[in-house]
Design a protein around this motif. Sequence first.
Motif, PDB file in Angstrom:
ATOM      1  N   MET A   1      59.374 -42.224  38.637  1.00 13.28           N
ATOM      2  CA  MET A   1      59.188 -42.705  37.281  1.00 13.28           C
ATOM      3  C   MET A   1      60.450 -42.419  36.462  1.00 13.28           C
ATOM      4  O   MET A   1      60.987 -41.313  36.509  1.00 13.28           O
ATOM      5  CB  MET A   1      57.994 -42.005  36.627  1.00 13.28           C
ATOM      6  N   TRP A   6      58.504 -41.825  31.218  1.00  8.23           N
ATOM      7  CA  TRP A   6      57.688 -40.610  31.195  1.00  8.23           C
ATOM      8  C   TRP A   6      57.647 -39.999  29.800  1.00  8.23           C
ATOM      9  O   TRP A   6      56.593 -39.574  29.322  1.00  8.23           O
ATOM     10  CB  TRP A   6      58.238 -39.594  32.188  1.00  8.23           C
ATOM     11  N   MET A 145      52.590 -41.766  44.330  1.00  7.09           N
ATOM     12  CA  MET A 145      53.174 -40.596  43.674  1.00  7.09           C
ATOM     13  C   MET A 145      53.360 -40.835  42.180  1.00  7.09           C
ATOM     14  O   MET A 145      53.119 -39.947  41.359  1.00  7.09           O
ATOM     15  CB  MET A 145      54.515 -40.250  44.322  1.00  7.09           C
ATOM     16  N   MET A 146      53.787 -42.043  41.807  1.00  6.54           N
ATOM     17  CA  MET A 146      53.957 -42.359  40.400  1.00  6.54           C
ATOM     18  C   MET A 146      52.617 -42.358  39.682  1.00  6.54           C
ATOM     19  O   MET A 146      52.508 -41.880  38.542  1.00  6.54           O
ATOM     20  CB  MET A 146      54.652 -43.712  40.243  1.00  6.54           C
ATOM     21  N   LYS A 147      51.595 -42.878  40.349  1.00  2.00           N
ATOM     22  CA  LYS A 147      50.254 -42.851  39.752  1.00  2.00           C
ATOM     23  C   LYS A 147      49.793 -41.417  39.543  1.00  2.00           C
ATOM     24  O   LYS A 147      49.177 -41.086  38.528  1.00  2.00           O
ATOM     25  CB  LYS A 147      49.262 -43.603  40.644  1.00  2.00           C
ATOM     26  N   GLN A 149      51.732 -38.909  39.000  1.00  2.00           N
ATOM     27  CA  GLN A 149      52.490 -38.396  37.857  1.00  2.00           C
ATOM     28  C   GLN A 149      51.835 -38.818  36.544  1.00  2.00           C
ATOM     29  O   GLN A 149      51.722 -38.016  35.612  1.00  2.00           O
ATOM     30  CB  GLN A 149      53.923 -38.904  37.907  1.00  2.00           C
ATOM     31  N   THR A 152      48.498 -36.793  36.241  1.00  3.18           N
ATOM     32  CA  THR A 152      48.730 -35.376  35.945  1.00  3.18           C
ATOM     33  C   THR A 152      49.229 -35.185  34.525  1.00  3.18           C
ATOM     34  O   THR A 152      48.780 -34.277  33.809  1.00  3.18           O
ATOM     35  CB  THR A 152      49.755 -34.791  36.935  1.00  3.18           C
ATOM     36  N   THR A 153      50.151 -36.053  34.097  1.00  3.07           N
ATOM     37  CA  THR A 153      50.693 -35.941  32.743  1.00  3.07           C
ATOM     38  C   THR A 153      49.598 -36.054  31.702  1.00  3.07           C
ATOM     39  O   THR A 153      49.505 -35.228  30.777  1.00  3.07           O
ATOM     40  CB  THR A 153      51.751 -37.029  32.499  1.00  3.07           C
TER      41      THR A 153
END
Length: 203
Positions: A1, A6, A145-147, A149, A152-153
């Motif tokens: 990302m 982000w 992995m981006m999903k 992120q 989690t964010t």
Amino acid sequence: MELTTWLSLVAVCVMGAISPGPSLAVILRLSISQTALHGVLASVAHGLGVGFWVFITLQGLAVLIEQHQQVFSVLTILGGLYLAWLGIKAWRYAGKSQVDEVETVKSSYWEVMRDGLMISLMNPKIALFFLALFSQMIDVEMTAMMKLQFWTTVVVIDGGWYVLVALLLASGPVLPWLRKNMVWVDRTMGCLLIMIGLKVILG
């Protein structure tokens, strides 16, 4: 990302989390009428409930992008309009919060976790908010992995804010300051949402 993506996600999620509403009223009620631990447990559960909406939204938009590009384009414009509308609403009703609506309720730890979870799961506006927000940020190339992120964010910011409310704001000196300056908190969020929405619509 990308870092800019982000940071945009973080900014919107932070302003969305601290904006007063039913979730803040529930966490404050539990923290003040019972203990900080009750508030913390409700906050964690609330974050997980928001995480559910994030997961559903990301999965649905990914399919929509891949199979119905024209529909997604329309959704992107509608999402921009919705974000701008939220911003206008936040500005218009700045300072008119539910922070003072506190009741005294005695509950077990499981009951407060249930309350924290349900206040997020039963609020369809959360799904609409993330649908509008994510439609501006994700693409068909988005990896698992981006999903993760994204998920989690959002969960950490949402849960973390309400944990902070439970531990500090409910009985500390910050709550009076927040109440005093809530108009500017709301207006800052409103301006941010309006700018993002206009950028999408004009683009």
